[in-house]
Scaffold this active site. Structure first.
Site, PDB file in Angstrom:
ATOM      1  CB  SER A   1       7.018  -5.613 -13.859  1.00  0.00           C
ATOM      2  OG  SER A   1       6.388  -5.347 -15.081  1.00  0.00           O
TER       3      SER A   1
ATOM      4  CG  ASP B   1      -3.218   3.165  -4.607  1.00  0.00           C
ATOM      5  OD1 ASP B   1      -2.394   3.239  -3.671  1.00  0.00           O
ATOM      6  OD2 ASP B   1      -2.998   3.651  -5.743  1.00  0.00           O
TER       7      ASP B   1
ATOM      8  CE  LYS C   1      10.399  -3.978 -16.488  1.00  0.00           C
ATOM      9  NZ  LYS C   1       9.073  -3.647 -17.048  1.00  0.00           N
TER      10      LYS C   1
END
Length: 550
Positions: free
Chosen positions: A300, A311, A325
């Site tokens: 999460s 990224d 998740k």
């Protein structure tokens, strides 16, 4: 007379105008109220579910609880949606809320039931119990007028000790064989999410975050400022086992690592428009070397933070593929005090990756995912990572990363597959290890407390043959049959037991300082830090990424 007739003629028309105007104003106010307060209006027509419940209550042969039936029906309905939409009964909501709030009202101790006696195993620094003089090793005899020896449950102890801040509770304790009476004034007790923040070596800091609660960012900033003040140049951020929590806390942490106006994460759902979360201020650690540790239980909000840093090529991710998740829940309070956590959107990383692993094969298959990772070799071999077969995306510097569930690490470190005997498993299952280390510390407190740091303690302490025999004898008292320990057993148990003992002396930070000394993932992170001299320079010229194009 004429004046009275005029009034009679105009009065109905006046009433009509007022009534129509009131309807128009009321309609507009209703729209504004719905938008502002998020009030939901449901059709008064009864559903078949309600009709069935009513008939059962009116006609069924035996007495039944409508709450039990209704809760079961709701849970069954939610399993048809996704694995994380969840109904929370009123009696369970308090504990879950406390964990996210990061505090509760109580006396500030950790206790352990040992031989039907409540033993104090930790006293919160600065908390009510420390102020009242409680110590590790104290044993509770009474709380108020209630005797708490002889088989009392943990839940009952919590019920007796907790209470509103400012209220008092009188306790009778056994210390060094003598009963003493102590009155404790209850207060607000923190539930920290920062487990450790210390220098692994000069200029290299280590921080471990266990969850994302309402106080996590504040705790993180305090730890970060402390380490920077001690000369930290590189940071290892440990999110292993962190199951997530509040999104905003993870976003704020990411903002401390990312410069400029960068997308951190965005959420989007069928009934929820895209919402972006971006970096918006100067962070405290935008340029230093950064390594982030993850494993299969990192989920999460942990994955949101890791995905953003990966990224943007801001951190090196080390460990194993995260849980996967990526569903966003909102909590709605229900009329009976229960709550519904309903999935309303998905998380997407800056490059557009969905974090969520598939759940189209049912809840059982979803819950069995981690076991399947062990079976297919993913825990030991990077080439077996299933998510690497997902859709490819590009980081800001053009590296390929994958969607399809979880965050795949940049540097893979397999799980420890050392074969341990069944005796070791039994010792943990029966909490014999916890009981043994607690009694060891109580007996040897004077010698353990002489050590100035967890590192010096860890280097010096060795368990004797008598200690191992005492452990076996305690296991027998717990009905655990223990044979001869293998060399792997002894190494594993020694490391864990030393860490647990250090926790009594130096709390959670001492525990991780001892455990990290032999941790393969931390060792790999140190290698990355030492070998990444050009990483910071290379990241100054970050490329551009098409943000969030799915």
């Amino acid at each position: 007379m004429k004046q009275g007739k005029k009034v009679q003629v105009w009065l109905p028309l006046l009433f009509a105008v007022v009534m129509i105007g009131g309807m128009v104003i009321g309609y507009k106010l209703r729209d504004n109220t719905q938008v502002a307060s998020n009030v939901f209006r449901f059709d008064t027509k009864r559903s078949p579910l309600q009709e069935v419940l009513d008939l059962v209550m009116l006609k069924y042969v035996d007495k039944v609880s409508v709450d039990t039936l209704g809760n079961a029906a709701i849970q069954d309905m939610l399993t048809k949606l996704d694995p994380h939409s969840n109904f929370i009964p009123a009696q369970h909501l308090g504990a879950l809320t406390e964990d996210l709030q990061g505090n509760f009202q109580g006396i500030g101790i950790e206790f352990q039931l040992f031989r039907d006696t409540v033993n104090v195993v930790n006293v919160v620094p600065g908390g009510p119990s420390e102020k009242a003089g409680l110590q590790v090793g104290d044993k509770f005899l009474k709380v108020g007028d209630t005797t708490v020896t002889g088989g009392i449950s943990s839940d009952r102890i919590k019920e007796l000790l907790r209470g509103p801040g400012g209220s008092k509770v009188t306790t009778t304790l056994l210390r060094n064989g003598q009963p003493i009476t102590v009155t404790i004034t209850r207060g607000t007790i923190p539930l920290p999410s920062l487990d450790a923040a210390y220098l692994l070596e000069p200029e290299t800091g280590y921080m471990r975050i266990s969850k994302f609660s309402e106080t996590t960012y504040e705790e993180f900033m305090a730890g970060l400022e402390k380490l920077l003040g001690e000369g930290m140049k590189s940071l290892i951020l440990d999110l292993r086992g962190n199951g997530g929590g509040i999104l905003g806390e993870a976003v704020d942490m990411a903002d401390e690592f990312l410069d400029g106006d960068k997308l951190i994460v965005y959420t989007e759902g069928n009934n929820m428009k895209r919402q972006e979360y971006r970096s918006r201020r100067n962070g405290l650690f935008e340029k230093g070397n950064l390594v982030l540790l993850m494993d299969e239980q990192s989920a999460s909000a942990s994955e949101v933070l890791a995905g953003a840093l990966q990224d943007w090529d801001r951190a090196t991710i080390i460990g194993r593929r995260s849980f996967g998740k990526g569903l966003v829940q909102e909590q709605y309070q229900l009329s009976d005090g229960s709550a519904l956590r309903l999935t309303v959107a998905r998380y997407y990383t800056p490059s557009g990756r969905s974090i969520q692993k598939p759940y189209d094969k049912g809840i059982e298959d979803y819950q069995d995912d981690l076991h399947k990772r062990f079976e297919n070799g993913e825990m030991n071999n990077a080439d077996s990572i299933h998510a690497a077969n997902g859709k490819a995306y590009k980081t800001s510097k053009g590296r390929t990363v994958y969607g399809g569930g979880g965050i795949v690490p940049d540097v893979f470190v397999g799980a420890d597959t050392t074969l341990l005997s069944s005796s070791v498993t039994a010792l943990y299952r029966n909490n014999t290890i916890g009981n043994f280390t607690y009694l060891y510390y109580v007996r040897n407190r004077a010698s353990v407390d002489e050590f100035k740091s967890p590192v010096s303690y860890n280097d010096a302490i060795r368990f004797s043959e008598n200690d191992w025999q005492s452990l076996k004898k305690m296991a027998e008292q717990d009905s655990v049959k223990v044979g001869d320990f293998t060399s792997a057993d002894l190494s594993f148990l020694s490391e864990r037991m030393k860490a647990l003992i250090a926790r009594y002396r130096w709390r959670s930070e001492g525990y991780f300082q001892v455990l990290n000394a032999g941790d393969e993932v931390v060792r790999k992170a140190m290698e990355e830090v030492h070998g990444s001299g050009g990483m910071e320079e290379g990241k100054k010229g970050e490329g551009k990424m098409e943000e969030g194009k799915k």
